[in-house]
Design an enzyme around this catalytic site. Sequence first.
Site, PDB file in Angstrom:
ATOM      1  N   GLU A  10     -10.697 -49.881  18.900  1.00 12.22           N
ATOM      2  CA  GLU A  10     -11.470 -48.572  17.723  1.00 12.22           C
ATOM      3  C   GLU A  10     -11.394 -49.584  16.374  1.00 12.22           C
ATOM      4  OE1 GLU A  10     -13.886 -44.922  16.151  1.00 12.22           O
ATOM      5  OE2 GLU A  10     -11.771 -45.331  16.529  1.00 12.22           O
ATOM      6  N   HIS A  27     -19.361 -40.921  20.783  1.00  9.66           N
ATOM      7  CA  HIS A  27     -19.681 -39.454  20.432  1.00  9.66           C
ATOM      8  C   HIS A  27     -19.505 -39.337  18.745  1.00  9.66           C
ATOM      9  CE1 HIS A  27     -16.142 -41.734  20.653  1.00  9.66           C
ATOM     10  NE2 HIS A  27     -15.450 -40.245  19.999  1.00  9.66           N
TER      11      HIS A  27
END
Length: 536
Positions: A236, A312
């Site tokens: 990420e 999310h």
Amino acid sequence: MQKNWWHKATIYQIYPKSFMDKNGDGIGDLKGITSKLDYLQKLGITALWLSPVYDSPMDDNGYDIANYEAIADIFGDMSDMDELLVEAKKRDIRIIMDLVVNHTSDEHAWFIEARENPESLERDFYIWRDKPNELVSIFGGSAWEYDETSGQYYLHFFSKKQPDLNWENPQLRQKVYDMMNFWIDKGIGGFRMDVIDMIGKIPDQLIDTNGPKLHDYIKEMNQASFGKHDLLTVGETWGATPEIAKQYSNPDNQELSMVFQFEHIGLQHKPDSPKWEYEKELDVSALKAMFNKWQTELELGQGWNSLFWNNHDLPRVLSMWGDTGVYREKSAKALAILLHLMRGTPYIYQGEEIGMTNYPFKTLEELNDIESLNYAKEALEKGASIEVIMDQIRQVGRDNARTPMQWDTSKNAGFSISDKTWLSVNPNYKDINVESALANPESIFYTYQKLVELRKTQDWLVDADFELLETTDKVFAYIRKTKDSSYLIAVNLSDQEQIFDYNFDVEEVVISNTELEPITDQGKLQAWDAICVKVK
Ligand code: TEU
Ligand code: CA
């Protein structure tokens, strides 16, 4: 050029608290996930990325880990995890674990020892200073927290309960690799690496991401753990440019399979502003320019893209850039077709495949997310109105993605039999749910199923070049070309008819959300039309 299984894979992200509650306490769990594997197999996905399921006080819903080798009670125990691995394997589904090693929980044994005993080995696993500097936490306030016991401050780029690890310490690094090998030995399919670009930080120079030793650490990690295995690794990396992404994902560098880059997501908010200053409308030209850059720069063999609209931490793309009204189904399919036929590994976030939407939050009491709650508190103190704050949270708050999965029309959308779920179920569940989607052959679900299937079977999706077509503003069209075939993908990202006068000879329709004829006949695309055709 060597190809790996993940070049032809589609990954499905599960947020465990919200997927399926099997023991009836209102919180999703591992047994719940196992009970839905047949559904996931029907969708066809190759692997599941599980957001953290490790032992945690859940200050940031598991992104604050107290024990990397144990499962949080609310999710079950290690035998449930082993069962999930076995049952997933039976269905050819791999499990990707979330690796959160930029920080731990303050309740991790290392931090407890570090705090209580400044002479301990563990003290140096974290970052302590006598005086704070101006670094700020992503969740608000200073990044430094005073510790009474030792009279020093520790660094936390996220909440106070998420102290940052000190990657300069070689013993700490070895402990992380050992832990990774523990999971690899269990037979997992890979790792998603939380804020991995922050591990090379140099706090005294105010360097948070992309520090000078970052890639040395990743290479070392590769050698010491997953490098010897056929695993998917995805970092990420919020600030990655194509140059940086190539550094990570060029196979010659022996770092990661791919990274998540967020440049397109940046279009959700105003330039150089906090995420809360959101943009009402999608700038389609900017979106095209960005994807064009990423698609052409990360050529096969030079690097590899990951493709996603949702996760999310993000609002539901359908609410942000699609249409949640009359064109809900059509726009959801259009966004899916546009993304999944690009070059890279696509990711589906739970509920995306049935067109789930943002939640109509009205009060702060309905929220759980630490980021939104901290923001609301700070903004209120600065004099912002609650109406404005709630509007921002409804648009871009992280809880939008975290409401329970909508399975059917029964109580709590079939997610849980308890009277109260940890976050409320979206009131639209009677219309939007898995049961209805499966019963309707025209539903969004089957478009995703088809896209996953194409990804597995069509080599051109991996091999072909990407070429953006010049079109009117709201049309996003591109050609994927190999030496023997060409495919045209054209999508109208609006609810208005658009001119599309590209001249093409259709050999075969690959996938579409519309009748093809009007397009060829009129040189036009109707609202949210999306097609992929093999062209002569
Ligand atoms: O997210 C990293 C991150 O930078 C996010 O906090 C992001 O800035 C924010 O969500 C945008 O709204 C990762 C995880 O995905 C996130 O869930 C965690 O809260 C965070 O790291 C800390 O582990
Ligand atoms: Ca439960």
